[in-house]
Design an enzyme around this catalytic site. Structure first.
Site, PDB file in Angstrom:
ATOM      1  CG  HIS A 337      -2.054   0.962   1.136  1.00 48.20           C
ATOM      2  ND1 HIS A 337      -2.095   2.136   1.858  1.00 48.20           N
ATOM      3  CD2 HIS A 337      -3.198   0.948   0.408  1.00 48.20           C
ATOM      4  CE1 HIS A 337      -3.209   2.790   1.597  1.00 48.20           C
ATOM      5  NE2 HIS A 337      -3.904   2.100   0.709  1.00 48.20           N
ATOM      6  CB  CYS A 338       4.022   2.043   1.788  1.00 47.39           C
ATOM      7  SG  CYS A 338       3.459   1.519   3.418  1.00 47.39           S
ATOM      8  CB  ILE A 339       5.350   1.097  -3.102  1.00 48.64           C
ATOM      9  CG1 ILE A 339       4.676  -0.231  -3.455  1.00 48.64           C
ATOM     10  CG2 ILE A 339       6.340   0.909  -1.970  1.00 48.64           C
ATOM     11  CD1 ILE A 339       5.657  -1.286  -3.991  1.00 48.64           C
TER      12      ILE A 339
END
Length: 347
Positions: A337-339
């Protein structure tokens, strides 16, 4: 006084709203990727995510100036590449939060990005401009917020509710001189939300040197209005065991913008407790990405991978749940999700 997105009828849709594309950033040489071998293995990990998502929707990869040829050697030909000056590779945090207007028109909220609270190792001279660059590339109206925030610090249900943590929104280096009420007002104004649900903190390892100091998107996320999945650590030996119990209890007692008491689905952590350095891991299945017709789920070569896959398949019955090895991404301080950052379909 400048008109806010909410005053003009804009709101941030839920992640499961149909997407026009996914935005990502390609790892470049910086303190996060501290050796050529580390950089290479990280690029392979990012590319696996991009190549999985592009089977379901378009992917645009921002690469640092002069690195198109290098990036093309890692990702599928279907992945679009655009060069812009870049410091790091966490698109969730440096990219815009896209909004939809009353007639379905696209716009973008641009938060202040300062390296996760001006952390000593972070570089953000270039990344602080990426949200504005992407707004320009998409040709949409950009709304600049005064709040220091990242996309991983918020999670919306698309119907007026946003999840946040105290240690991000009010933490040192971000908005420690703001009141809780001021933060809520700014979030609501720039997301089109009306209810902020506060979680006290994030997972233990997220407060290490390379952590975000408590991002919500590794702790809890909406899967549909009124329903959240929450990270739980079943093993009492892990420092997140009690943290997760507290968060789950808080969420079960919370109500959303529509007045619904939240339903909480527990998503147990992988069985592994320590990393190769003997430190507790923060491996989490919460940090998944919802794409068109798919859920891109962090995998850890762990017995609980398939359990998490089954839980999310039930939560998203019309989507294929794709397991993608995320251990290398987590070793850098984040997850799938962070990328990634979704651009919702307008209209």
């Amino acid at each position: 006084m400048t008109e806010t997105p909410a005053a003009l009828g804009y709101r941030m849709p839920a992640e499961w709203h149909p997407h026009e594309r996914t935005w990502m950033a390609f790892p470049t040489d910086n303190p996060t990727f501290d050796s050529p071998e580390h950089l290479h293995s990280s690029r392979l990990a990012w590319a696996r995510v991009a190549d999985t998502i592009v089977r379901y929707e378009p992917v645009t990869l921002i690469v640092n100036t002069g690195e198109t040829e290098t990036a093309r050697g890692y990702v599928s030909p279907e992945v679009e590449i655009v060069e812009r000056p870049l410091d790091d590779a966490w698109m969730r945090d440096i990219g815009p939060s896209f909004l939809l207007g009353p007639d379905g028109e696209l716009a973008a909220t641009d938060w202040i990005f300062n390296g996760w609270g001006a952390q000593g190792w972070a570089r953000w001279d270039k990344d602080q401009h990426i949200a504005e660059e992407i707004a320009g590339l998409t040709g949409v109206r950009r709304f600049a917020s005064r709040l220091i925030n990242e996309g991983g610090g918020i999670h919306v249900d698309g119907e007026g509710t946003v999840l946040v943590t105290d240690t991000v929104q009010l933490g040192e280096g971000r908005n420690s001189d703001w009141t809780r009420e001021e933060v809520e007002a700014e979030l609501n104004a720039f997301l089109g939300t009306t209810k902020v649900i506060w979680v006290p903190r994030g997972l233990t390892r997220d407060y290490d040197e390379f952590g975000t100091r408590g991002h919500i998107d590794i702790v809890a996320s909406f899967v549909r209005p009124g329903v959240v999945v929450a990270h739980t650590q079943p093993d009492p030996a892990h420092p997140d065991h009690e943290v997760c119990q507290e968060i789950v209890a808080l969420l079960r007692a919370a109500t959303d913008a529509a007045g619904r008491t939240l339903e909480v689905i527990e998503l147990p952590a992988p069985t592994v407790l320590l990393d190769e350095d003997g430190e507790p891991v923060d491996y989490s299945y919460i940090n998944h990405y919802v794409a068109n017709d798919a859920v891109i789920l962090c995998a850890f070569d762990d017995p609980r991978d398939t359990e998490a896959q089954a839980i999310l398949a039930k939560a998203y019955p019309t989507r294929t749940v794709e397991l993608v090895d995320a251990r290398e991404i987590f070793a850098n301080g984040g997850g799938i999700h962070c990328i990634t950052q979704q651009q919702p379909k307008a209209g």
